[in-house]
Design an enzyme around this catalytic site. Structure first.
Site, short mmCIF file in Angstrom:
data_model
loop_
_atom_site.label_atom_id
_atom_site.label_comp_id
_atom_site.label_asym_id
_atom_site.label_seq_id
_atom_site.Cartn_x
_atom_site.Cartn_y
_atom_site.Cartn_z
N GLU A 209 7.61 95.84 59.33
CA GLU A 209 7.74 96.76 58.14
C GLU A 209 7.46 98.12 58.66
O GLU A 209 7.90 98.89 58.01
CB GLU A 209 7.06 96.24 57.02
CG GLU A 209 7.35 94.61 56.40
CD GLU A 209 8.71 94.63 56.51
OE1 GLU A 209 9.51 95.45 55.91
OE2 GLU A 209 9.35 93.26 56.59
N HIS A 212 10.08 99.92 60.13
CA HIS A 212 11.25 100.56 59.00
C HIS A 212 10.93 102.04 58.54
O HIS A 212 11.93 102.71 58.04
CB HIS A 212 11.29 99.43 57.86
CG HIS A 212 12.11 98.40 57.81
ND1 HIS A 212 13.13 98.34 58.62
CD2 HIS A 212 11.90 97.01 57.89
CE1 HIS A 212 14.07 97.42 58.52
NE2 HIS A 212 13.04 96.38 58.11
#
Length: 548
Positions: A209, A212
């Protein structure tokens, strides 16, 4: 989580990714609630009247409306039990003069306060961060997640440079959240399933994450169908970040990454065999990719197909393409280029050819060896199934040491399974090695290929590795073994998994139904009845089709 439908349910917005905007919002909520949102500021509540608070958030970096997210609930901020000097340094936000650094004419994006040209931001290894969770999970967050955040953020900075966003909130979301994690600007959702069984699953998912922030948010896809530009990069980078966060020696990092490549290869093979071919193509619009219709709308190909949500092909084929390119160039050259690419394209939307053309322009002729944008499109992005270059590489490559160790353990378990029930002679007991979580996943996948495992073997397997206490990836494979071999003693484990780990349990429903065992089918229907009202709609639709 509004991104699957471009946040149309939250507010009127333009759909094409190119319709980027800033936003600000004021949210009123009961005073017992915490409001978290994609925002540059760490908002604090303002009391409006008794029992009612107001929260205000804003962003100054224009982004597609699909990246916006909001979360409201009775959560608790989780803080370290003791605060170290490094924690205090991480909490220091940039001053207003440091933060408001406009790069007029320097970067390729439209004007906004950009961290990539701000000297104070470029050297900030760990951005300020907060963790929120239900009260019942604060202990698990303190033990696991809080210990991982600074090392993972620092590792990401060491690989890619400047953090695109000034701060980060991490929220632990409930069991019905449909994935293990989701990243939005300034905020990451992590499933509660990542907190069990040690730090491995939590660390790798957190790294995914965090990646990202660069690929998916600071640099986005100009066409909805090119998901691999977000998910392929995050999957490839999660291994690199996680190895650095653990401070592994180079040979240990390589071994662990090779093991994870083996697991992903098995997953990609399985997905290629068991999913529709049209859903396996990474660039389904081909030469029309990036085009917008006269009306201004952009069609999300397969966007209404609930099955696509649960597919990993964009993650896996994208990961293997980037791994292929990194091995061709050498890691040092590849990651040096990646930093250059991020510096050039942050704040912008791209297509596959933007990345591939710049990559090929930056590598020596002798290393290209027939590579071209067209050949990569043909071999990797525009064909279903397993890419030919990948098949050749996997056939030629030797297994890593960690995988060979698993092979030896599988042989031991096969001997145990063949052994007659009578009492063992002293000295004939098998001695099993301690395995890493990824090794346990591979071991269970190998054992799933066995035609029969007797209850005695399954009981011994469960006790040897304390399988019910492992992370969700391991427990998922264990549940598959339980279902396949109708190991009724552990059916309670399957029931708990389907209710508490909904992000991963979808296909267990299918396994329970295809067994044609009345007790298993009853178990599946009972669990669905208990969870369907809270279940994510897409997940509920897929499960209902399996059950009825």
């Amino acid at each position: 989580m509004g991104s699957p439908i471009n946040n149309r349910a939250l507010f009127p917005c333009q759909e094409p990714p190119v319709a980027m905007s800033t936003w600000q919002a004021t949210v009123r909520a009961a005073a017992s609630f915490v409001v978290l949102m994609s925002g540059e500021n760490s908002a604090k509540p303002t009391q409006l009247r008794e029992g009612c608070s107001s929260w205000h958030y804003y962003v100054t970096m224009p982004m597609p409306a699909s990246t916006f997210t909001i979360a409201v609930g009775p959560w608790t901020e989780v803080k370290p039990e003791t605060c170290s000097p490094s924690d205090l340094a991480a909490e220091r936000s940039l001053s207003p003069s440091e933060a408001d650094f406009r790069c007029v004419g320097v970067c390729g994006h439209m004007e906004y306060p950009c961290r990539f040209q701000n000297p104070s931001a470029t050297t900030q290894e760990v951005i300020p961060h907060r963790v929120f969770a239900p009260m019942s999970l604060t202990g698990a967050c303190q033990e696991t997640l809080l210990q991982l955040l600074s090392p993972c953020l620092s590792a990401a900075h060491s690989v890619l440079g400047t953090h695109p966003f000034s701060r980060l909130d991490v929220l632990i979301v409930p069991a019905n959240f449909p994935s293990l994690g989701m990243a939005s600007p300034h905020i990451v959702f992590l499933s509660q399933s990542t907190l069990t069984g040690g730090s491995h699953l939590c660390g790798t998912r957190l790294c995914h994450e965090i990646a990202h922030a660069w690929f998916g948010l600071a640099i986005g896809a100009r066409d909805w169908t090119e998901e691999w530009l977000s998910e392929g990069f995050a999957t490839h980078l999660e291994d690199v970040f996680w190895a650095k966060a653990q401070q592994l020696a180079p040979h240990e990092a390589q071994e662990q990454q090779e093991l994870r490549a083996s697991l992903r290869w098995r997953r990609l093979q399985d997905e290629s065999r068991n999913s529709p071919e049209q859903l396996q193509v990474l660039r389904p619009n081909k030469e029309k990719t990036g085009q917008v219709s006269d009306s201004g709308s952009s069609v999300i190909k397969h966007g209404l197909n609930p099955e696509k949500v649960f597919m990993q092909v964009h993650y896996l084929k994208g990961y293997f393409l980037l791994r292929f390119l990194a091995r061709r160039l050498g890691d040092d050259t590849y990651f040096s280029f990646l930093r250059k690419f991020v510096h050039t394209f942050h704040g912008q939307l791209i297509l596959s050819q933007d990345f591939l053309q710049m990559l090929l322009e930056n590598i020596p002729e002798e290393k290209r060896l027939g590579l071209s944008v067209e050949s990569i499109f043909r071999d990797w992005l525009e064909c279903p199934g397993l890419p030919q270059p990948l098949q050749k590489e996997r056939q030629a490559g030797a297994e890593c040491g960690l995988a060979r160790q698993v092979d030896a353990e599988v042989a031991k378990w096969n001997r145990v399974n063949r052994r007659p029930r009578k009492r063992k002679r002293r000295g004939t007991e098998e001695v099993f090695e301690k395995l890493l979580p990824d090794q346990l996943v591979l071991l269970l996948e190998h054992l799933l290929e066995q035609k029969t495992l007797n209850p005695r073997t399954l009981r011994s397997l469960e006790r040897t590795y304390c399988l019910s206490q492992q992370d969700a990836e391991v427990r998922h494979r264990w549940c598959e073994l339980v279902v396949k071999h109708k190991y009724t003693t552990a059916y309670k484990t399957v029931e708990e998994f389907l209710q508490e780990d909904q992000a991963m349990g979808i296909y267990l429903y299918g396994e329970l139904m295809v067994s044609e065992d009345a007790r298993q089918q009853q178990l599946a229907r009972r669990c669905f009845q208990l969870t369907k009202e809270q279940m994510d709609r897409c997940s509920a639709q897929v499960v209902a089709e399996m059950l009825f």
